[in-house]
Design a protein around this motif. Structure first.
Motif, PDB file in Angstrom:
ATOM      1  N   ARG A   1      42.228  17.191 -18.069  1.00  0.00           N
ATOM      2  CA  ARG A   1      43.041  18.236 -18.698  1.00  0.00           C
ATOM      3  C   ARG A   1      43.974  17.676 -19.768  1.00  0.00           C
ATOM      4  O   ARG A   1      44.095  18.249 -20.847  1.00  0.00           O
ATOM      5  CB  ARG A   1      43.858  18.963 -17.622  1.00  0.00           C
ATOM      6  N   VAL A   2      44.642  16.553 -19.481  1.00  0.00           N
ATOM      7  CA  VAL A   2      45.588  15.985 -20.452  1.00  0.00           C
ATOM      8  C   VAL A   2      44.869  15.623 -21.741  1.00  0.00           C
ATOM      9  O   VAL A   2      45.340  15.927 -22.851  1.00  0.00           O
ATOM     10  CB  VAL A   2      46.300  14.754 -19.857  1.00  0.00           C
TER      11      VAL A   2
ATOM     12  N   ILE B   1      33.800  27.471 -16.726  1.00  0.00           N
ATOM     13  CA  ILE B   1      34.942  27.944 -15.943  1.00  0.00           C
ATOM     14  C   ILE B   1      36.044  26.889 -15.926  1.00  0.00           C
ATOM     15  O   ILE B   1      37.238  27.182 -16.096  1.00  0.00           O
ATOM     16  CB  ILE B   1      34.501  28.298 -14.500  1.00  0.00           C
ATOM     17  N   LEU B   2      35.650  25.617 -15.724  1.00  0.00           N
ATOM     18  CA  LEU B   2      36.619  24.530 -15.663  1.00  0.00           C
ATOM     19  C   LEU B   2      37.366  24.392 -16.986  1.00  0.00           C
ATOM     20  O   LEU B   2      38.602  24.282 -17.007  1.00  0.00           O
ATOM     21  CB  LEU B   2      35.905  23.223 -15.317  1.00  0.00           C
ATOM     22  N   LEU B   3      36.614  24.420 -18.111  1.00  0.00           N
ATOM     23  CA  LEU B   3      37.250  24.287 -19.427  1.00  0.00           C
ATOM     24  C   LEU B   3      38.166  25.472 -19.710  1.00  0.00           C
ATOM     25  O   LEU B   3      39.260  25.314 -20.262  1.00  0.00           O
ATOM     26  CB  LEU B   3      36.179  24.170 -20.515  1.00  0.00           C
ATOM     27  N   ARG B   4      37.735  26.653 -19.343  1.00  0.00           N
ATOM     28  CA  ARG B   4      38.568  27.849 -19.563  1.00  0.00           C
ATOM     29  C   ARG B   4      39.886  27.733 -18.795  1.00  0.00           C
ATOM     30  O   ARG B   4      40.958  28.044 -19.342  1.00  0.00           O
ATOM     31  CB  ARG B   4      37.801  29.103 -19.127  1.00  0.00           C
TER      32      ARG B   4
ATOM     33  N   ILE C   1      39.173  29.805 -29.395  1.00  0.00           N
ATOM     34  CA  ILE C   1      38.283  28.691 -29.051  1.00  0.00           C
ATOM     35  C   ILE C   1      37.000  29.238 -28.439  1.00  0.00           C
ATOM     36  O   ILE C   1      37.027  30.144 -27.604  1.00  0.00           O
ATOM     37  CB  ILE C   1      38.972  27.741 -28.044  1.00  0.00           C
ATOM     38  N   LEU C   2      35.862  28.666 -28.847  1.00  0.00           N
ATOM     39  CA  LEU C   2      34.558  29.004 -28.273  1.00  0.00           C
ATOM     40  C   LEU C   2      34.069  27.832 -27.446  1.00  0.00           C
ATOM     41  O   LEU C   2      33.924  26.713 -27.950  1.00  0.00           O
ATOM     42  CB  LEU C   2      33.555  29.320 -29.380  1.00  0.00           C
ATOM     43  N   ILE C   3      33.799  28.085 -26.155  1.00  0.00           N
ATOM     44  CA  ILE C   3      33.234  27.078 -25.258  1.00  0.00           C
ATOM     45  C   ILE C   3      31.727  27.296 -25.198  1.00  0.00           C
ATOM     46  O   ILE C   3      31.263  28.399 -24.899  1.00  0.00           O
ATOM     47  CB  ILE C   3      33.831  27.201 -23.848  1.00  0.00           C
ATOM     48  N   VAL C   4      30.968  26.242 -25.466  1.00  0.00           N
ATOM     49  CA  VAL C   4      29.501  26.332 -25.422  1.00  0.00           C
ATOM     50  C   VAL C   4      28.986  25.327 -24.399  1.00  0.00           C
ATOM     51  O   VAL C   4      29.099  24.113 -24.593  1.00  0.00           O
ATOM     52  CB  VAL C   4      28.879  26.048 -26.808  1.00  0.00           C
ATOM     53  N   ASP C   5      28.429  25.841 -23.304  1.00  0.00           N
ATOM     54  CA  ASP C   5      27.901  24.978 -22.237  1.00  0.00           C
ATOM     55  C   ASP C   5      26.961  25.827 -21.392  1.00  0.00           C
ATOM     56  O   ASP C   5      27.276  26.971 -21.062  1.00  0.00           O
ATOM     57  CB  ASP C   5      29.049  24.424 -21.379  1.00  0.00           C
TER      58      ASP C   5
END
Length: 333
Positions: free
Chosen positions: A122-123, A17-20, A6-10
């Motif tokens: 998160r859910v 950090i939160l998404l990771r 998964i690639l997080i782009v922000d």
């Protein structure tokens, strides 16, 4: 990158950090980050505007893409990624703090598969990501099956055009090739030649040496004929039984006759025993040659018929020779 990458782009470090952390808590370990449009494009090996050729063998399963970023926003980044063929099927989930109809409409119009509202729960994140990855896995499976089917069809098409014994083109391939080359030569004003070949007294050869040995001879002759016809645009095919045919685009009767003679010489040089032949103690072949410049209203059958008549004349004189016959000037069949 493995499955579930998964690639997080922000552009906001705290959001990444939160998404990771949330994704790690859901069991996902192959997580990558980019802080804006330029970093996304660089991740895929594209230039700063999203152009160029992407990296080879890049395997990513999902992108979480923030909409509001400095410079190019997430919607434009998504649009440019979807414009790259090899990246088009990577699912993109847009992440947005703005719950407006125009934003949501734009998200789906550009090809994003889903969206998440900030603050991300998160859910909800894990459920959406799990669904997206399942869809990507199914898409990959279907794509692999499609490719396998295409490869199998290509193999079948090639097999349908190849003679099973000699490995050269078969009669079907010859018919299609001659028709195509006839039209091309007619369009370009080129000459085209056909050389029909026959192994002399081949039935007698089979009677004396047996059909298995006869099959070996057909393979040898086919290989020798391919040596004689060495231009990439020419064709050597098995016409049927012990007959072979050459199609020589751009060749006139004189040039085709030289190639036929070269093929005869190669067979003679192979010194294949044929002790009961009335012509020679070695295997021989004969050729019927014809050539013409196709005119409107004429058809390839005209050339083939002339070559066949020339071959008949060669066989009537016990073979081992080349006979050339040109179409009549007024023949428009």
């Amino acid at each position: 990158m493995g499955k579930g990458s998964i690639l997080i782009v922000d552009d906001a470090p705290e959001s990444r950090i939160l998404l990771r952390r949330m994704l790690a808590g859901c069991g996902y370990g192959a997580i990558y980050e980019a802080d804006g449009a330029a970093a996304v494009f660089a991740f895929f090996g594209l230039d700063a505007d999203g152009g160029g050729e992407p990296l080879d063998h890049l395997d990513l399963d999902l992108i979480l893409l923030d909409i509001v970023m400095p410079g190019l926003d997430g919607i434009e980044v998504c649009r440019r990624l979807k414009g790259v063929e090899v990246l088009r099927d990577i699912p993109i989930i847009m992440v947005t703090a703005a719950n407006t109809d125009s934003n949501l409409r734009a998200v789906f119009e550009i090809g994003a598969m889903d969206y998440l509202h900030k603050p991300v729960k998160r859910v909800e994140l894990c459920a959406r990501v799990k669904s997206a990855l399942r869809l990507k896995e199914e898409m990959d499976r279907r794509l692999a099956l499609t490719r396998e089917l295409e490869q199998a069809n290509q193999r079948l098409r090639r097999m349908a055009m190849v003679d099973g014994l000699t490995g050269i083109a078969n009669r079907r391939c010859f018919d299609e090739f001659l028709d195509r080359e006839w039209r091309r030569c007619q369009r370009d004003g080129w000459s085209i030649a056909v050389c029909l070949a026959d192994i002399d007294f081949f039935k007698l050869y089979n009677d004396i040496y047996g059909h298995l040995q006869g099959d070996d001879v057909l393979k040898q002759v086919a290989a020798l004929f391919q040596q004689a016809v060495n231009r990439p645009g020419d064709l050597v095919a098995r016409f049927g039984g012990e007959e072979f045919v050459f199609v020589l685009s751009g060749a006139d009767a004189e040039g085709a006759g030289r190639i036929a003679q070269r093929a005869m010489d190669l067979v003679a040089g192979a010194a294949i025993p044929h002790l009961h032949s009335p012509v020679s103690e070695y295997l021989t072949v004969c050729f019927g040659v014809s050539a013409t410049t196709p005119r409107p209203g004429t058809y390839p059958r005209l050339l083939l018929d002339c070559a066949d008549k020339a071959l008949y004349d060669a066989k009537q004189t016990r073979g081992n020779r080349v006979v050339t016959l040109l179409p009549s000037a007024d023949d428009s069949r």
